[in-house]
Design a protein around this motif. Structure first.
Motif, mmCIF file in Angstrom:
data_model
loop_
_atom_site.group_PDB
_atom_site.id
_atom_site.type_symbol
_atom_site.label_atom_id
_atom_site.label_comp_id
_atom_site.label_asym_id
_atom_site.label_seq_id
_atom_site.Cartn_x
_atom_site.Cartn_y
_atom_site.Cartn_z
ATOM 1 N N VAL A 85 1.224 -0.906 0.317
ATOM 2 C CA VAL A 85 -0.027 -0.147 0.333
ATOM 3 C C VAL A 85 1.117 1.183 0.163
ATOM 4 O O VAL A 85 1.819 1.879 0.771
ATOM 5 C CB VAL A 85 -0.647 0.103 1.185
ATOM 6 C CG1 VAL A 85 -1.838 1.491 1.275
ATOM 7 C CG2 VAL A 85 -1.727 -1.411 1.052
ATOM 8 N N VAL A 123 -2.680 6.084 7.836
ATOM 9 C CA VAL A 123 -3.395 5.552 6.769
ATOM 10 C C VAL A 123 -2.496 4.614 6.772
ATOM 11 O O VAL A 123 -2.393 3.413 6.369
ATOM 12 C CB VAL A 123 -3.611 6.421 5.703
ATOM 13 C CG1 VAL A 123 -4.428 5.101 4.633
ATOM 14 C CG2 VAL A 123 -5.258 7.940 5.371
ATOM 15 N N LEU A 147 -3.136 0.655 7.312
ATOM 16 C CA LEU A 147 -3.041 -0.772 6.832
ATOM 17 C C LEU A 147 -2.016 -1.736 6.897
ATOM 18 O O LEU A 147 -2.439 -2.656 6.408
ATOM 19 C CB LEU A 147 -2.607 0.558 5.470
ATOM 20 C CG LEU A 147 -4.551 0.743 4.493
ATOM 21 C CD1 LEU A 147 -4.623 -0.430 4.014
ATOM 22 C CD2 LEU A 147 -5.122 2.014 5.484
ATOM 23 N N SER A 148 -1.104 -1.123 7.914
ATOM 24 C CA SER A 148 0.028 -2.043 7.797
ATOM 25 C C SER A 148 -0.583 -3.206 8.731
ATOM 26 O O SER A 148 -0.120 -4.506 8.855
ATOM 27 C CB SER A 148 1.263 -1.574 8.380
ATOM 28 O OG SER A 148 0.583 -1.151 9.612
ATOM 29 N N HIS A 153 -3.712 -4.532 8.680
ATOM 30 C CA HIS A 153 -4.810 -5.077 7.551
ATOM 31 C C HIS A 153 -4.548 -6.840 6.843
ATOM 32 O O HIS A 153 -3.192 -6.566 6.633
ATOM 33 C CB HIS A 153 -4.712 -4.556 6.266
ATOM 34 C CG HIS A 153 -6.376 -4.361 5.799
ATOM 35 N ND1 HIS A 153 -7.578 -4.608 6.397
ATOM 36 C CD2 HIS A 153 -6.607 -5.283 4.845
ATOM 37 C CE1 HIS A 153 -8.626 -4.962 5.846
ATOM 38 N NE2 HIS A 153 -8.544 -5.723 4.503
ATOM 39 N N VAL A 167 -2.185 -7.357 3.720
ATOM 40 C CA VAL A 167 -0.964 -6.183 3.156
ATOM 41 C C VAL A 167 0.238 -6.406 4.445
ATOM 42 O O VAL A 167 1.089 -6.677 5.498
ATOM 43 C CB VAL A 167 -1.586 -4.544 4.196
ATOM 44 C CG1 VAL A 167 -0.148 -3.824 3.722
ATOM 45 C CG2 VAL A 167 -2.864 -4.714 2.661
ATOM 46 N N VAL A 170 3.875 -1.448 3.836
ATOM 47 C CA VAL A 170 3.126 -0.124 3.938
ATOM 48 C C VAL A 170 4.274 0.992 3.396
ATOM 49 O O VAL A 170 5.392 1.200 3.751
ATOM 50 C CB VAL A 170 2.299 0.430 4.278
ATOM 51 C CG1 VAL A 170 1.016 0.128 4.708
ATOM 52 C CG2 VAL A 170 3.301 0.739 5.810
ATOM 53 N N ILE A 220 -8.761 5.663 5.487
ATOM 54 C CA ILE A 220 -8.349 4.150 5.829
ATOM 55 C C ILE A 220 -9.062 3.477 4.964
ATOM 56 O O ILE A 220 -8.729 2.693 4.068
ATOM 57 C CB ILE A 220 -8.218 4.098 7.438
ATOM 58 C CG1 ILE A 220 -6.860 4.989 7.927
ATOM 59 C CG2 ILE A 220 -8.171 2.704 7.582
ATOM 60 C CD1 ILE A 220 -7.188 4.984 9.247
ATOM 61 N N ARG A 221 -10.932 3.414 5.373
ATOM 62 C CA ARG A 221 -11.516 2.958 5.143
ATOM 63 C C ARG A 221 -11.796 2.354 3.732
ATOM 64 O O ARG A 221 -11.871 1.467 2.752
ATOM 65 C CB ARG A 221 -13.425 3.262 5.301
ATOM 66 C CG ARG A 221 -13.247 3.377 6.344
ATOM 67 C CD ARG A 221 -14.915 3.771 6.789
ATOM 68 N NE ARG A 221 -15.662 3.408 8.063
ATOM 69 C CZ ARG A 221 -15.575 4.278 8.813
ATOM 70 N NH1 ARG A 221 -15.924 5.900 8.217
ATOM 71 N NH2 ARG A 221 -15.852 4.715 10.027
ATOM 72 N N THR A 238 -9.699 2.743 1.337
ATOM 73 C CA THR A 238 -7.919 1.959 1.400
ATOM 74 C C THR A 238 -8.468 0.557 1.645
ATOM 75 O O THR A 238 -7.432 -0.225 0.705
ATOM 76 C CB THR A 238 -6.620 2.728 1.817
ATOM 77 O OG1 THR A 238 -6.763 4.089 1.702
ATOM 78 C CG2 THR A 238 -5.348 2.555 1.277
ATOM 79 N N LYS A 239 -8.905 0.374 2.253
ATOM 80 C CA LYS A 239 -8.794 -1.278 2.623
ATOM 81 C C LYS A 239 -9.529 -1.409 1.836
ATOM 82 O O LYS A 239 -9.927 -2.640 0.954
ATOM 83 C CB LYS A 239 -9.928 -0.737 4.041
ATOM 84 C CG LYS A 239 -8.787 -0.913 5.363
ATOM 85 C CD LYS A 239 -9.157 -1.494 6.946
ATOM 86 C CE LYS A 239 -8.301 -0.860 7.203
ATOM 87 N NZ LYS A 239 -8.935 -1.314 9.354
ATOM 88 N N VAL A 271 -8.044 -2.627 -0.956
ATOM 89 C CA VAL A 271 -6.645 -3.676 -0.655
ATOM 90 C C VAL A 271 -8.222 -4.844 -1.153
ATOM 91 O O VAL A 271 -6.768 -5.884 -1.029
ATOM 92 C CB VAL A 271 -6.518 -3.948 0.569
ATOM 93 C CG1 VAL A 271 -5.548 -5.114 1.384
ATOM 94 C CG2 VAL A 271 -6.042 -2.509 0.594
#
Lengths: 652, 150
Positions: A8, A26, A30-31, A33, A36, A39, A118-119, A121-122, A125
């Motif tokens: 990401v 962010v 994400l790291s 998630h 993933v 990042v 964040i949402r 980007t998730k 992913v």
């Protein structure tokens, strides 16, 4: 499927994202998630060093997918997909999370915006985790280009494409090419005679071995896809064989029926059999069926009796022409805002209140008055002319909200040419403000105001009425604050520019969109000004928005360059993000077949659905309708969407 | 953030068609038109891709509202996808009211690529509507399953 290793990459976009979204947070969120493994965040991910980061990370960390959290995919998706390919990762394993247009630019609360980023980007992913590597579909294409509209823009586009060695079909609705430019007297700011610079191009277009000219013709419908469009064109009957017509004009003399001349904008009449103007191309007469006494049954035939070469053929039929083309350039141009809508300016009922194009005809040496500025009502030379700018423009309450861009310049030209034609005449211009952005434009307006003794009054005209012999103009001079009441011989309205009325129907046939004002919409207002959102369809000229001749010509050439780029390719690439059918699940109900607007789906011999990937545009309408889930859109499957929804709703 | 201790802030997902509504949202962004941050947008190629299950899944997973954005009638990039969406949304709304969920929680809007302002208005008004309707009656913390005979 192997364990996903998603990278990401969060972009700051300078401060564009960083100002409202905590990109570090962010990246950190994400790291953690699932899936993933890498990042990173960086100032400008799209820059060379930014792309290098992506490329290096793909190689070093053996990433199986990439999400770039940055701007809209419309902006940089191709950039990062190319970068990924450089690193050996399939382009379709890269997705953009739009945290700029859809987040940082529209929110102020940093905490809220960060949570939303964040949402977003998730969700991407999760999408990438379900993506498959895909290879673009390669398709063959034909070598022809269609240009719709034979004004200066279309002529320029057709000539450029033809000069590159490709075949062009130039379609024009009117009996002659040339468009509005053919009506102009002289052009600003150089005062070139319009015909003198246009007609050589018209001749060139008509004689070019690679251009097929279809005048008096209309595009009926378009099907197919980029590289392989099928176009149906109706060529209306002119009832005159252009190869036989020798322009003697005898037919016109004997024709008993007449109507207002379109080319002279109603200032004179023309006969039912006519040539729009002397330099018309093709140089041939046209019999206008709607004005003629009657063809079925034949009621007159005086024209045929006097036609020595026997060019007139009353049995001519409309011809439906079907053509295969790879690219389409839409150059449908403009029409003036209807004067009937301007009740405050007499709504066309005051004969000596005319529009700018009518005044062009009065100024033109080939016009109805031979270039003398005579009033339509009584033919007297106009000694005092009032020019009204922004007639129908910049008036969101009542008329068009936009600026028509060319009127300031052509009004200055009109006033200047009028002063040359009638040296003892008085020219008064009402303006809101003068917009003269262009090479040599400001200097031209200066010349009009200072050297040519043209009076400029800053203010809007409220009302125009007829008073006996005169036209009375009521307005306000906002600089002195005084009300102004002027008696004029002639009033010239600098009418707003509308998209040509044919634009709306055509855009439906072409599946391209229009902006709010009905002008053709470009794919990107700055970076893709001559492309539409439909691959292989390009837009140019005043149909896309008000513009002057140099800009129209530039766009014509620009659209031609885009079309040539497409025609010159050996194969075209079609997105592989299309529908695939799982034959094991498909029950052969055929619901999808009826849903598909492209006839891409059919039931095969085994009684299950089959998708032609070249025809499929990937809308996914069939997927939503499929009762078994056999139809799936590649890289946007039901499973992917479900996972995306899940993470879109988690607390962060 | 969106923990539910403060005043109720709804969670909304939006399915936006790529050619019109998503581009309209891009334009709202470029034009810096501010609107509430409650909506997580998802890009689909066509509003016709949105099916009943997607909307129900969103509500099941805890969405308080679902917005669908498509091209104006007659302007669909894929010819007719939006007409199919219109019919599906009518169906979804009926299904929702039958299971006791206010159909106003699902909204379909036509937003063209040149209507950034309309996108802003739509998001603002829809968010307010869901705030007024209150939390979804579906007993779901995010990701939780709907009860067996619920």
């Amino acid at each position: 499927m192997p364990t996903p290793k998603i990278g990401v990459f969060v972009c700051h976009c300078g401060l564009n994202i960083e100002r409202t979204v905590d990109t570090g947070a962010v990246a950190e969120a994400l790291s953690e998630h699932p899936g993933v493994t890498y990042v990173s965040d960086y100032d400008y991910m799209c820059s060379d060093p930014g792309q290098r980061k992506v490329i290096d990370a793909i190689t070093e960390h053996r990433l199986t997918g990439v999400v770039v959290a940055a701007c809209s995919p419309a902006m940089h998706e191709p950039t990062f997909r190319r970068a990924a390919e450089e690193a050996g990762l399939n382009a379709y394993l890269v997705e953009m999370a739009n945290i700029r247009e859809h987040c940082s630019w529209v929110h102020h609360d940093r905490k809220e915006a960060t949570a939303k980023a964040i949402r977003i980007t998730k969700t991407l992913v999760e999408k990438v985790k379900g993506n498959h590597p895909l290879d673009p579909v390669q398709i063959d294409h034909v070598d022809k280009c269609l240009v719709i509209g034979g004004g200066i823009t279309g002529i320029q586009a057709a000539l450029d494409v033809a000069e590159s060695g490709f075949q062009v079909i130039l379609v024009e609705k009117e009996p002659s090419i040339g468009g509005h430019m053919a009506q102009l007297s002289e052009t600003f700011p150089t005062l070139d005679c319009s015909s003198c610079i246009l007609t050589p191009k018209m001749v060139e277009a008509s004689r070019h071995p690679n251009i097929e000219l279809l005048t008096y013709s209309e595009v009926l419908d378009v099907s197919g896809y980029v590289g392989n469009y099928t176009v149906r064109i109706r060529k209306n009957p002119t009832y005159v064989d252009p190869d036989k017509c020798n322009l003697c004009g005898e037919c016109e003399k004997v024709c008993p029926e007449s109507t207002a001349s379109e080319f002279e904008r109603g200032l004179t009449e023309r006969k039912a059999i006519y040539i729009p103007f002397q330099q018309a191309i093709p140089s041939s007469y046209t019999l206008d069926e709607s004005t003629c006494l009657g063809l079925r049954p034949l009621r007159c035939s005086e024209c045929a009796k006097v036609c020595e070469p026997g060019a007139i053929d009353f049995d001519m039929q409309p011809e439906i022409i079907e053509e295969e083309v790879a690219a389409i350039i839409v150059a449908t141009g403009f029409e003036l805002y209807p004067i009937f809508n301007l009740g405050e300016y007499g709504a066309g009922d005051v004969p000596d209140v005319i529009d700018g194009l009518q005044f062009e005809r009065l100024l033109s040496a080939s016009g109805p008055t031979g270039g003398e500025v005579r009033r339509p009502s009584d033919g007297r030379i106009a000694k005092r002319v009032v020019f009204v700018q922004c007639a129908g423009s910049r008036d969101p309450e009542n008329h068009n909200p936009y600026c028509s861009k060319i009127c300031c310049m052509y009004t200055a030209k009109h006033a200047l040419l009028y002063r040359h034609a009638v040296p003892d005449g008085e020219a008064i211009v009402f303006y809101i403000d003068i917009r003269a952005g262009g090479k040599g434009y400001e200097e031209f307006v200066q010349r009009a105001t200072e050297e040519e003794r043209i009076e400029y009054l800053r203010g809007k005209v409220a009302r125009i009425t007829r008073d006996g012999d005169h036209v009375v103009v009521w307005g306000v001079d906002t600089l002195s604050g005084k009300r102004v009441e002027l008696e004029a011989d002639l009033v010239v309205l600098a009418m707003s520019m509308d998209p040509h009325p044919s634009t709306a129907g055509l855009t439906k046939a072409l599946k391209i969109s229009c902006g709010g004002e009905g002008f053709l919409k470009e794919a990107h207002p700055k970076l893709r000004p001559v492309e539409s959102l439909t691959a292989g369809v390009f837009v140019a000229g005043a149909g896309q928005g008000p513009k002057d001749i140099p800009e129209s010509v530039a766009q014509g050439s620009g659209a031609a360059a885009k079309a040539i780029g497409l025609l010159a390719k050996e194969k075209l690439i079609h997105s592989p993000e299309v529908v695939s059918i799982d034959e094991d699940i498909c029950g052969g109900c055929g619901v999808c077949v009826g849903m598909c607007p492209y006839t891409a789906l059919s039931l095969n011999g085994a009684g299950v659905a089959e998708c032609n990937e070249v025809l499929c545009e990937g809308c996914g309408t069939c997927v939503s309708a499929c009762p078994t889930g056999a139809a799936q859109l590649m890289n946007m499957t039901d499973t992917q969407i479900r996972e995306m929804i899940k993470v879109a709703l988690v607390d962060v | 953030m969106s923990d539910r201790t403060g005043p109720f802030e709804p969670k909304i997902v939006a399915f936006l068609c790529r050619w019109c509504s998503y581009a309209g949202a891009d334009l709202a962004g470029v034009s810096r038109m501010e609107y509430p941050p409650n909506v997580v947008p998802m890009r689909v190629n066509c509003s016709g891709r949105v099916d009943v299950e997607m909307v129900l899944a969103a509500i099941e997973k805890g969405a308080d509202g679902v917005l669908i954005g498509g091209c104006h009638p007659g302007d669909c990039h894929y010819v007719s996808g939006n007409y199919k969406t219109r019919r599906r949304v009518a169906l979804i709304k009926r299904a929702l009211s039958e299971i006791g969920i206010d159909p106003r929680r699902v909204h379909l809007e036509w937003i063209s690529a040149s209507e950034g302002h309309k996108f802003q208005q739509t998001i603002t008004q829809f968010t307010q509507r869901i705030r007024d309707l209150g939390p979804s009656p579906v007993p779901a913390a995010a990701g939780a399953k709907v009860g067996g005979n619920g």
